[in-house]
Design a protein around this motif. Sequence first.
Motif, PDB file in Angstrom:
ATOM      1  N   LEU A 226     -12.882  54.990  28.660  1.00 43.75           N
ATOM      2  CA  LEU A 226     -13.072  53.894  27.712  1.00 43.75           C
ATOM      3  C   LEU A 226     -12.706  54.293  26.284  1.00 43.75           C
ATOM      4  N   ARG A 227     -12.702  55.587  26.001  1.00 36.96           N
ATOM      5  CA  ARG A 227     -12.311  56.066  24.663  1.00 36.96           C
ATOM      6  C   ARG A 227     -10.809  56.186  24.498  1.00 36.96           C
ATOM      7  N   MET A 228     -10.061  56.054  25.611  1.00 38.47           N
ATOM      8  CA  MET A 228      -8.603  56.129  25.538  1.00 38.47           C
ATOM      9  C   MET A 228      -8.051  54.907  24.813  1.00 38.47           C
ATOM     10  N   SER A 229      -7.091  55.138  23.935  1.00 46.65           N
ATOM     11  CA  SER A 229      -6.505  54.042  23.164  1.00 46.65           C
ATOM     12  C   SER A 229      -5.472  53.253  23.962  1.00 46.65           C
ATOM     13  N   SER A 230      -4.805  53.922  24.908  1.00 43.15           N
ATOM     14  CA  SER A 230      -3.744  53.284  25.690  1.00 43.15           C
ATOM     15  C   SER A 230      -4.321  52.622  26.940  1.00 43.15           C
ATOM     16  N   SER A 231      -3.989  51.343  27.126  1.00 40.10           N
ATOM     17  CA  SER A 231      -4.425  50.631  28.333  1.00 40.10           C
ATOM     18  C   SER A 231      -3.750  51.203  29.571  1.00 40.10           C
ATOM     19  N   GLU A 232      -2.520  51.664  29.397  1.00 39.23           N
ATOM     20  CA  GLU A 232      -1.797  52.281  30.514  1.00 39.23           C
ATOM     21  C   GLU A 232      -2.469  53.579  30.938  1.00 39.23           C
ATOM     22  N   GLY A 233      -2.940  54.343  29.953  1.00 42.97           N
ATOM     23  CA  GLY A 233      -3.642  55.584  30.254  1.00 42.97           C
ATOM     24  C   GLY A 233      -4.957  55.326  30.969  1.00 42.97           C
ATOM     25  N   ARG A 234      -5.656  54.264  30.535  1.00 48.46           N
ATOM     26  CA  ARG A 234      -6.914  53.924  31.201  1.00 48.46           C
ATOM     27  C   ARG A 234      -6.676  53.515  32.653  1.00 48.46           C
ATOM     28  N   TYR A 235      -5.627  52.716  32.860  1.00 50.22           N
ATOM     29  CA  TYR A 235      -5.317  52.270  34.223  1.00 50.22           C
ATOM     30  C   TYR A 235      -4.944  53.450  35.117  1.00 50.22           C
ATOM     31  N   LYS A 236      -4.144  54.368  34.581  1.00 40.72           N
ATOM     32  CA  LYS A 236      -3.721  55.538  35.355  1.00 40.72           C
ATOM     33  C   LYS A 236      -4.916  56.417  35.711  1.00 40.72           C
ATOM     34  N   ALA A 237      -5.831  56.582  34.743  1.00 44.75           N
ATOM     35  CA  ALA A 237      -7.015  57.413  34.991  1.00 44.75           C
ATOM     36  C   ALA A 237      -7.901  56.791  36.056  1.00 44.75           C
TER      37      ALA A 237
END
Length: 312
Positions: A226-237
């Motif tokens: 949730l602290r990630m700024s990138s939505s793509e990074g959140r989805y990948k995680a």
Amino acid sequence: MKSVNQTVISEFILLGLTDDTELQLIIFSIFLFMYLVTVLGNLLIILATTSDSHLHTPMYFFLSGLSLNDIVFVTCTIPKMLVNIETQDQSITYAGCLTQVCFVLLSAGMENCLLAAMAYDRYVAICHPLRYRIIMNPCLCILMIIFSVMGSIINALVNGLMVLHLSFCTELVIPHFFCELTQITKLACSNTLIDNILIYISSSIFGGVPLSGIILSYSQIASTVLRMSSSEGRYKAFSTCGSHLSVVSLFYGTGFGVYISSTVTESSRKTAVASVLYSVVPQMMNPFIYSLRNRDMKEALKRLISRIRSPL
């Protein structure tokens, strides 16, 4: 009731899921299908993860162990039930029943420990990605497996050996399709206080502790994502955790469902039917969850199938 010393007990009676002959034939077909799908599916997972170098990572190392454990889990219960239906003989020997109890406890303990180890692996991969290879080194992975196996074996032997000192009544009927420790304890005429305390303690250790570890790992994962700024990074995680989270939800969700059903219903037969949800269904669904939701696993399975076909 008249008690019988355990040394003269020759067998128990497993009532199974139903007394209806026609329903038994249907159940035989369904459980045979489920057993074959479970064994073949988990064997494919093991072959894919061991033969493909792309999957030689801690996560898939634990997945191979989980698949092997799932095969053992269903093999120690379903074949005996199928034999009983086929022969119309509901008996199981005292030694066979005690062996079944030990293997069920061993497999259940390993299932909890492996799911917790996989959750920790995902926690390190997402929360400490730069140190992942250092933390999740082969030595740690092997040690986690060894401690899981040894702890589960000790738990199974201790609980299994506690049954040996029990004296049983003449009514040696188990309202289940396999020998479950709590059901056997209920048949005893002797004092079972120590046995019940031991069951609660072992359940807390091998059920509560791994589940707490899983919850803690995923709370840290959620906080990091949730602290990630990138939505793509959140989805990948989140996508890297999807398969494991689905397996955890299925295993513990069905387990809690059985526990709740056993408290609201007085029918042991209904509880036995409900127990299929945690002792058979998750083990059958795990290969599908990992093969359908995981891109790396799908690619590995395609390469495995192509290698099998190539000699032909």
